[in-house]
Design a protein around this motif. Structure first.
Motif, PDB file in Angstrom:
ATOM      1  N   ALA A   5      -2.729  16.187  -6.317  1.00 47.46           N
ATOM      2  CA  ALA A   5      -1.726  15.227  -6.781  1.00 47.46           C
ATOM      3  C   ALA A   5      -2.263  14.380  -7.930  1.00 47.46           C
ATOM      4  N   GLN A   6      -3.510  13.955  -7.821  1.00 49.07           N
ATOM      5  CA  GLN A   6      -4.107  13.138  -8.878  1.00 49.07           C
ATOM      6  C   GLN A   6      -4.245  13.934 -10.171  1.00 49.07           C
ATOM      7  N   ARG A   7      -4.671  15.185 -10.082  1.00 47.64           N
ATOM      8  CA  ARG A   7      -4.817  16.007 -11.282  1.00 47.64           C
ATOM      9  C   ARG A   7      -3.451  16.281 -11.927  1.00 47.64           C
ATOM     10  N   ALA A   8      -2.426  16.459 -11.111  1.00 50.24           N
ATOM     11  CA  ALA A   8      -1.092  16.731 -11.648  1.00 50.24           C
ATOM     12  C   ALA A   8      -0.376  15.470 -12.111  1.00 50.24           C
ATOM     13  N   GLY A   9      -0.915  14.275 -11.775  1.00 44.25           N
ATOM     14  CA  GLY A   9      -0.256  13.034 -12.150  1.00 44.25           C
ATOM     15  C   GLY A   9       1.011  12.770 -11.362  1.00 44.25           C
ATOM     16  N   LEU A  10       1.010  13.178 -10.093  1.00 47.53           N
ATOM     17  CA  LEU A  10       2.181  13.017  -9.231  1.00 47.53           C
ATOM     18  C   LEU A  10       1.792  12.246  -7.979  1.00 47.53           C
ATOM     19  N   PRO A  11       2.784  11.676  -7.282  1.00 51.27           N
ATOM     20  CA  PRO A  11       2.467  10.959  -6.043  1.00 51.27           C
ATOM     21  C   PRO A  11       1.873  11.895  -4.998  1.00 51.27           C
ATOM     22  N   LEU A  12       1.091  11.327  -4.126  1.00 50.63           N
ATOM     23  CA  LEU A  12       0.463  12.119  -3.075  1.00 50.63           C
ATOM     24  C   LEU A  12       1.503  12.805  -2.197  1.00 50.63           C
ATOM     25  N   ALA A  13       2.631  12.136  -1.979  1.00 44.92           N
ATOM     26  CA  ALA A  13       3.666  12.719  -1.120  1.00 44.92           C
ATOM     27  C   ALA A  13       4.259  13.995  -1.706  1.00 44.92           C
ATOM     28  N   ALA A  14       4.093  14.214  -3.007  1.00 49.37           N
ATOM     29  CA  ALA A  14       4.680  15.401  -3.631  1.00 49.37           C
ATOM     30  C   ALA A  14       4.039  16.680  -3.098  1.00 49.37           C
ATOM     31  N   THR A  15       2.743  16.643  -2.812  1.00 45.74           N
ATOM     32  CA  THR A  15       2.080  17.853  -2.325  1.00 45.74           C
ATOM     33  C   THR A  15       2.613  18.264  -0.955  1.00 45.74           C
ATOM     34  N   SER A  16       2.796  17.296  -0.073  1.00 43.71           N
ATOM     35  CA  SER A  16       3.329  17.623   1.252  1.00 43.71           C
ATOM     36  C   SER A  16       4.809  17.954   1.207  1.00 43.71           C
ATOM     37  N   TYR A  17       5.501  17.545   0.152  1.00 41.30           N
ATOM     38  CA  TYR A  17       6.920  17.873   0.020  1.00 41.30           C
ATOM     39  C   TYR A  17       7.096  19.343  -0.388  1.00 41.30           C
ATOM     40  N   TYR A  18       6.278  19.815  -1.318  1.00 39.10           N
ATOM     41  CA  TYR A  18       6.425  21.183  -1.822  1.00 39.10           C
ATOM     42  C   TYR A  18       5.578  22.194  -1.063  1.00 39.10           C
ATOM     43  N   PHE A  19       4.562  21.747  -0.336  1.00 32.84           N
ATOM     44  CA  PHE A  19       3.680  22.661   0.390  1.00 32.84           C
ATOM     45  C   PHE A  19       3.487  22.124   1.800  1.00 32.84           C
ATOM     46  N   SER A  20       3.681  22.984   2.776  1.00 33.24           N
ATOM     47  CA  SER A  20       3.677  22.539   4.170  1.00 33.24           C
ATOM     48  C   SER A  20       2.298  22.076   4.629  1.00 33.24           C
ATOM     49  N   CYS A  21       1.240  22.665   4.070  1.00 27.75           N
ATOM     50  CA  CYS A  21      -0.114  22.297   4.459  1.00 27.75           C
ATOM     51  C   CYS A  21      -1.074  22.748   3.364  1.00 27.75           C
ATOM     52  N   ARG A  22      -2.336  22.447   3.540  1.00 29.17           N
ATOM     53  CA  ARG A  22      -3.336  22.826   2.538  1.00 29.17           C
ATOM     54  C   ARG A  22      -3.453  24.344   2.421  1.00 29.17           C
ATOM     55  N   ASP A  23      -3.372  25.045   3.549  1.00 24.97           N
ATOM     56  CA  ASP A  23      -3.450  26.508   3.501  1.00 24.97           C
ATOM     57  C   ASP A  23      -2.303  27.088   2.679  1.00 24.97           C
ATOM     58  N   ASP A  24      -1.134  26.505   2.812  1.00 22.33           N
ATOM     59  CA  ASP A  24       0.009  26.962   2.021  1.00 22.33           C
ATOM     60  C   ASP A  24      -0.236  26.728   0.533  1.00 22.33           C
ATOM     61  N   LEU A  25      -0.794  25.587   0.196  1.00 23.74           N
ATOM     62  CA  LEU A  25      -1.116  25.278  -1.195  1.00 23.74           C
ATOM     63  C   LEU A  25      -2.144  26.265  -1.753  1.00 23.74           C
ATOM     64  N   LEU A  26      -3.180  26.556  -0.981  1.00 23.57           N
ATOM     65  CA  LEU A  26      -4.205  27.502  -1.425  1.00 23.57           C
ATOM     66  C   LEU A  26      -3.643  28.906  -1.591  1.00 23.57           C
ATOM     67  N   ALA A  27      -2.799  29.326  -0.661  1.00 25.11           N
ATOM     68  CA  ALA A  27      -2.230  30.671  -0.744  1.00 25.11           C
ATOM     69  C   ALA A  27      -1.366  30.821  -1.994  1.00 25.11           C
ATOM     70  N   GLN A  28      -0.560  29.824  -2.292  1.00 24.47           N
ATOM     71  CA  GLN A  28       0.301  29.917  -3.473  1.00 24.47           C
ATOM     72  C   GLN A  28      -0.512  29.791  -4.766  1.00 24.47           C
ATOM     73  N   ALA A  29      -1.592  29.021  -4.740  1.00 22.44           N
ATOM     74  CA  ALA A  29      -2.474  28.953  -5.908  1.00 22.44           C
ATOM     75  C   ALA A  29      -3.172  30.300  -6.116  1.00 22.44           C
ATOM     76  N   PHE A  30      -3.583  30.943  -5.047  1.00 19.35           N
ATOM     77  CA  PHE A  30      -4.205  32.266  -5.130  1.00 19.35           C
ATOM     78  C   PHE A  30      -3.217  33.276  -5.712  1.00 19.35           C
ATOM     79  N   ALA A  31      -1.975  33.236  -5.240  1.00 18.23           N
ATOM     80  CA  ALA A  31      -0.958  34.154  -5.763  1.00 18.23           C
ATOM     81  C   ALA A  31      -0.724  33.930  -7.255  1.00 18.23           C
ATOM     82  N   LEU A  32      -0.737  32.671  -7.683  1.00 14.12           N
ATOM     83  CA  LEU A  32      -0.565  32.371  -9.105  1.00 14.12           C
ATOM     84  C   LEU A  32      -1.750  32.878  -9.918  1.00 14.12           C
TER      85      LEU A  32
END
Length: 270
Positions: free
Chosen positions: A112-139
């Motif tokens: 969130a800090q690197r993207a310049g967005l509120p912390l709540a944005a990460t939990s809004y778009y990604f259900s958990c850290r594993d989900d965030l990592l999986a989608q980053a890996f796919a990208l």
């Protein structure tokens, strides 16, 4: 004789008094007594037809001016586009952090800090850290395959050494990003959620190598494709991890010998 004749009454003048038949009375059932409290039914008017309830949104839309109703789809589309941009910014930030600090560097707060967005944005778009990592890996996989196709898509026909040089350079791109890519690839051995993405990467590399071999006139069966792709992946990983100055030159020689071994009519020099 005359007196007897006077006493005889001719048959045609004899009258017989007929008794009318007696009609038997037919008994009729007595009407059932009706209770004194029962009143005849009174016809009621038919109820009006049922109407569907009108939602508040439709009612509000009907009461709003036509200009407001036309602007609603535009506003909705802008909201959706904004959501897509925010999600992409978070994924880009996660990819950057993977290249800089690896698997452990990707946290909700850091992304969130690197993207310049509120912390709540990460939990809004990604259900958990594993989900965030999986989608980053796919990208990461998607971008890597796109870059490889672009570099090998216009491969001109040429000698074996030229083809080996192009294949050896196909993965010589952004080293920090590839470090994050390979780290997630190895993590897929422990995380089933990442395995399908790792397999998609392998299948994509096989598809690219198959088309390259076909255009260059080399056998492109399953065995040949797997042989060349596995060789390139091993050289790729070695170069990313060890970063030896001579690794590219060594990779060209190895790829050239591999191509010579599968080329029809060519003998591999000792």
């Amino acid at each position: 004789m005359d007196g007897a004749e006077d006493q005889v009454v001719p048959d045609q003048h004899r009258t017989t008094q007929l008794t009318p038949p007696v009609r038997q009375a037919v008994s009729q059932p007595a009407p059932a007594p009706q209770p004194a409290s029962v009143k005849p039914p009174v016809s009621q008017p038919a109820p009006p037809p049922a109407t569907q309830p009108v939602s508040q949104e439709r009612a509000g839309a009907a009461s709003r001016p036509a200009g407001d109703a036309e602007r609603e789809p535009v506003a909705r589309r802008r909201t959706q586009e904004r959501a897509v941009r925010r999600r992409e910014a978070l994924l880009d930030a996660a990819v950057d952090l993977l290249g800089e600090g690896g698997f452990a560097a990707v946290t909700h707060r850091a992304v969130a800090q690197r993207a310049g967005l509120p912390l709540a944005a990460t939990s809004y778009y990604f259900s958990c850290r594993d989900d965030l990592l999986a989608q980053a890996f796919a990208l990461l996989v998607e971008r890597e395959l796109t870059q490889m196709r672009a570099s090998l898509g216009t491969l001109p026909p040429g000698p074996l050494d030229a083809l080996a040089d192009v294949l050896a350079e196909a993965y010589a791109f952004d080293r920090p990003r590839q470090l994050g890519l390979w780290e997630l690839y190895l993590q897929a051995g422990r995380d089933p959620a990442l395995q399908s993405i790792a397999r998609a990467w392998t299948d994509g590399c096989d598809d690219i190598v198959e088309h390259v071999l076909e255009r260059a006139g080399y056998p492109s069966g399953r065995s040949e494709v797997r042989f060349v792709t596995t060789l390139l992946s091993g050289l790729w990983l070695e170069d990313v991890v060890e970063a030896r100055p001579e690794s590219r030159e060594r990779a060209r020689d190895v790829v050239a010998r591999a191509l010579a071994s599968i080329r029809p009519g060519r003998r591999l020099d000792p």
